[in-house]
Design an enzyme around this catalytic site. Sequence first.
Site, PDB file in Angstrom:
ATOM      1  N   ASP A  16       0.808  -1.226   0.000  1.00 25.43           N
ATOM      2  CA  ASP A  16       0.000   0.000   0.000  1.00 25.43           C
ATOM      3  C   ASP A  16       0.836   1.268   0.000  1.00 25.43           C
ATOM      4  O   ASP A  16       0.418   2.307   0.510  1.00 25.43           O
ATOM      5  CB  ASP A  16      -0.963   0.033   1.215  1.00 25.43           C
ATOM      6  CG  ASP A  16      -1.817  -1.208   1.287  1.00 25.43           C
ATOM      7  OD1 ASP A  16      -2.283  -1.639   0.224  1.00 25.43           O
ATOM      8  OD2 ASP A  16      -1.992  -1.748   2.386  1.00 25.43           O
ATOM      9  N   LYS A  19       2.489   2.000  -5.190  1.00 26.82           N
ATOM     10  CA  LYS A  19       3.252   1.510  -6.344  1.00 26.82           C
ATOM     11  C   LYS A  19       2.572   1.844  -7.667  1.00 26.82           C
ATOM     12  O   LYS A  19       3.224   2.226  -8.628  1.00 26.82           O
ATOM     13  CB  LYS A  19       3.428  -0.015  -6.263  1.00 26.82           C
ATOM     14  CG  LYS A  19       4.396  -0.446  -5.195  1.00 26.82           C
ATOM     15  CD  LYS A  19       4.433  -1.946  -5.082  1.00 26.82           C
ATOM     16  CE  LYS A  19       3.236  -2.547  -4.408  1.00 26.82           C
ATOM     17  NZ  LYS A  19       3.159  -2.397  -2.959  1.00 26.82           N
ATOM     18  N   GLY A  43      -4.069  -4.038  -4.768  1.00 28.07           N
ATOM     19  CA  GLY A  43      -4.965  -3.042  -5.326  1.00 28.07           C
ATOM     20  C   GLY A  43      -4.140  -1.807  -5.625  1.00 28.07           C
ATOM     21  O   GLY A  43      -3.812  -1.053  -4.720  1.00 28.07           O
ATOM     22  N   GLN A 225       2.253  -6.124  -2.811  1.00 30.61           N
ATOM     23  CA  GLN A 225       2.456  -6.201  -1.362  1.00 30.61           C
ATOM     24  C   GLN A 225       3.792  -5.536  -0.986  1.00 30.61           C
ATOM     25  O   GLN A 225       4.184  -4.592  -1.634  1.00 30.61           O
ATOM     26  CB  GLN A 225       2.394  -7.649  -0.859  1.00 30.61           C
ATOM     27  CG  GLN A 225       0.992  -8.262  -0.911  1.00 30.61           C
ATOM     28  CD  GLN A 225       0.576  -8.731  -2.290  1.00 30.61           C
ATOM     29  OE1 GLN A 225       1.337  -9.401  -2.959  1.00 30.61           O
ATOM     30  NE2 GLN A 225      -0.614  -8.388  -2.694  1.00 30.61           N
TER      31      GLN A 225
HETATM   32  P1  IMP Z   1      -3.267 -12.632   1.687  1.00 29.02           P
HETATM   33  O1  IMP Z   1      -2.219 -12.131   0.756  1.00 29.02           O
HETATM   34  O2  IMP Z   1      -4.671 -12.328   1.233  1.00 29.02           O
HETATM   35  O3  IMP Z   1      -3.076 -14.067   2.029  1.00 29.02           O
HETATM   36  O4  IMP Z   1      -3.115 -11.833   3.073  1.00 29.02           O
HETATM   37  C1  IMP Z   1      -1.994 -12.007   3.920  1.00 29.02           C
HETATM   38  C2  IMP Z   1      -1.632 -10.712   4.621  1.00 29.02           C
HETATM   39  O5  IMP Z   1      -1.102  -9.806   3.673  1.00 29.02           O
HETATM   40  C3  IMP Z   1      -2.805  -9.988   5.278  1.00 29.02           C
HETATM   41  O6  IMP Z   1      -2.338  -9.342   6.444  1.00 29.02           O
HETATM   42  C4  IMP Z   1      -3.209  -8.960   4.243  1.00 29.02           C
HETATM   43  O7  IMP Z   1      -3.858  -7.851   4.815  1.00 29.02           O
HETATM   44  C5  IMP Z   1      -1.857  -8.590   3.673  1.00 29.02           C
HETATM   45  N1  IMP Z   1      -1.921  -8.118   2.273  1.00 29.02           N
HETATM   46  C6  IMP Z   1      -2.122  -8.856   1.178  1.00 29.02           C
HETATM   47  N2  IMP Z   1      -2.110  -8.089   0.076  1.00 29.02           N
HETATM   48  C7  IMP Z   1      -1.872  -6.850   0.488  1.00 29.02           C
HETATM   49  C8  IMP Z   1      -1.705  -5.601  -0.214  1.00 29.02           C
HETATM   50  O8  IMP Z   1      -1.765  -5.487  -1.435  1.00 29.02           O
HETATM   51  N3  IMP Z   1      -1.456  -4.528   0.576  1.00 29.02           N
HETATM   52  C9  IMP Z   1      -1.349  -4.614   1.925  1.00 29.02           C
HETATM   53  N4  IMP Z   1      -1.495  -5.741   2.606  1.00 29.02           N
HETATM   54  C10 IMP Z   1      -1.744  -6.858   1.896  1.00 29.02           C
END
Ligand code: IMP
Length: 422
Positions: A16, A19, A43, A225
């Site tokens: 977040d 990017k 996102g 991420q």
């Molecule tokens: P997952 O990727 O849905 O399995 O989530 C694992 C962890 O990564 C959780 O704490 C999510 O909130 C975090 N996470 C996954 N994608 C993002 C992102 O694009 N931005 C911020 N946090 C993320």
Amino acid sequence: MERGKVDALLGIVFGDEGKGKVVDVFTPKYDVVARFAGGPNAGHTIIFEGKKFVLRSIPSGIFDEGKLNIIGNGCVIAPDLFMAEAKELETAGYDLRSRLHISKRAHLILPTHRVLDRAYEAAKGKSKVGTTGKGIGPTYSEKAARTSLRVGDILENFQAKYEALKARHEQMLRDLNYTDYDITEEEKLWLEGIEYMRTFPLTDTEIEINKYLREGKNVLAEGAQGTMLDIDHGTYPYVSSSSTICGGVCTGLGVAPLSIGEVFGIFKAYSTRVGAGPFPVELFDETGDKIREIGHEYGAVTGRNRRCGWVDLVALKYAIMINGVTQLIMMKGDVLDTFETIRVCVAYEKDGVTTTDMPYETEGWKAVYKDLPGWQTDLTGITRKEDFPEAFASYIKYLEKELETPITIVSVGPDRAQTIEM
Ligand code: IMP
């Protein structure tokens, strides 16, 4: 001819960082923009000419005609969500098929992966990861277990392969005693998404990228991420399931380490985290609320409140080391415009022990801060670094010195125009 390079643009904290905006600004300098890890858990928000798009799986170079965008082998893709995202862009007038290639080696997220994501989270009780619910963990788990389906699978005898995997998932869900779900509607859309994906070039993207590099063309690898969510180097088990770091660019696109050129590390002038897990700089007071409100820190995918805190030099130094960051990009400087004092976490402390190295176990550490004066000036209209208020210029200088890495771009607002080269 000199070989082209793959420059990496990586979120180096908890994602977040913004990017999407930076890739969009960078795109004109590259021939190819490629995603190498993650999926619709990301996102990437892009705002230009009064329009706003949130990209989840599609690279942010998609708005530029003449660029090739690649969803690489390291990614996972949900056909239904991909279709929704792509159709929105098509409706807005962007011709995607000439600009977007999808790796046959990328893995498919099934509707039942999303149910499994929920089931695993429910089973975890208090130690939930707080996932985005997009099926990321279960899909990458199956990739490693060698039972997953890849994009290339949709080209031949797909229905049988799908039914077999779905049946396996259904059994897994029964074993977990998680039977209260209904994917009928979702599955319909998902299968429609499979047909839609068939109309896109599904290719051996690693061969294409290397061909481009041989021709002297340059590639931008768009991270998703952040480093602290990396499966190996993040705050495990509170992480995502892919390699979000620079090493992931090599595996997730099929390019050799020597192809990597610049490594841009992107961070915000403060910190945020979504989901559960240790976050030593987290503010539980009104300062945290104020940062959230001014910075609009709500999840682009899930809408959840982001946890907010001051910038964390322990995490940043660690990420710079792991990724070999050559240039830093600082986002959202303007969010701190009204603060009298700006705090910077310089170390972690627990039970009388202080460390500046990222500890193995980040749980229970408290941030140790250094205070700097705030600039208390509106930065949003500034377009040249010479016009920065002194306190803001000092903040940048201080971070550069501590992080031993230059900050080459500073962003002071969401628009393309509010991006200042240093
Ligand atoms: P997952 O990727 O849905 O399995 O989530 C694992 C962890 O990564 C959780 O704490 C999510 O909130 C975090 N996470 C996954 N994608 C993002 C992102 O694009 N931005 C911020 N946090 C993320």
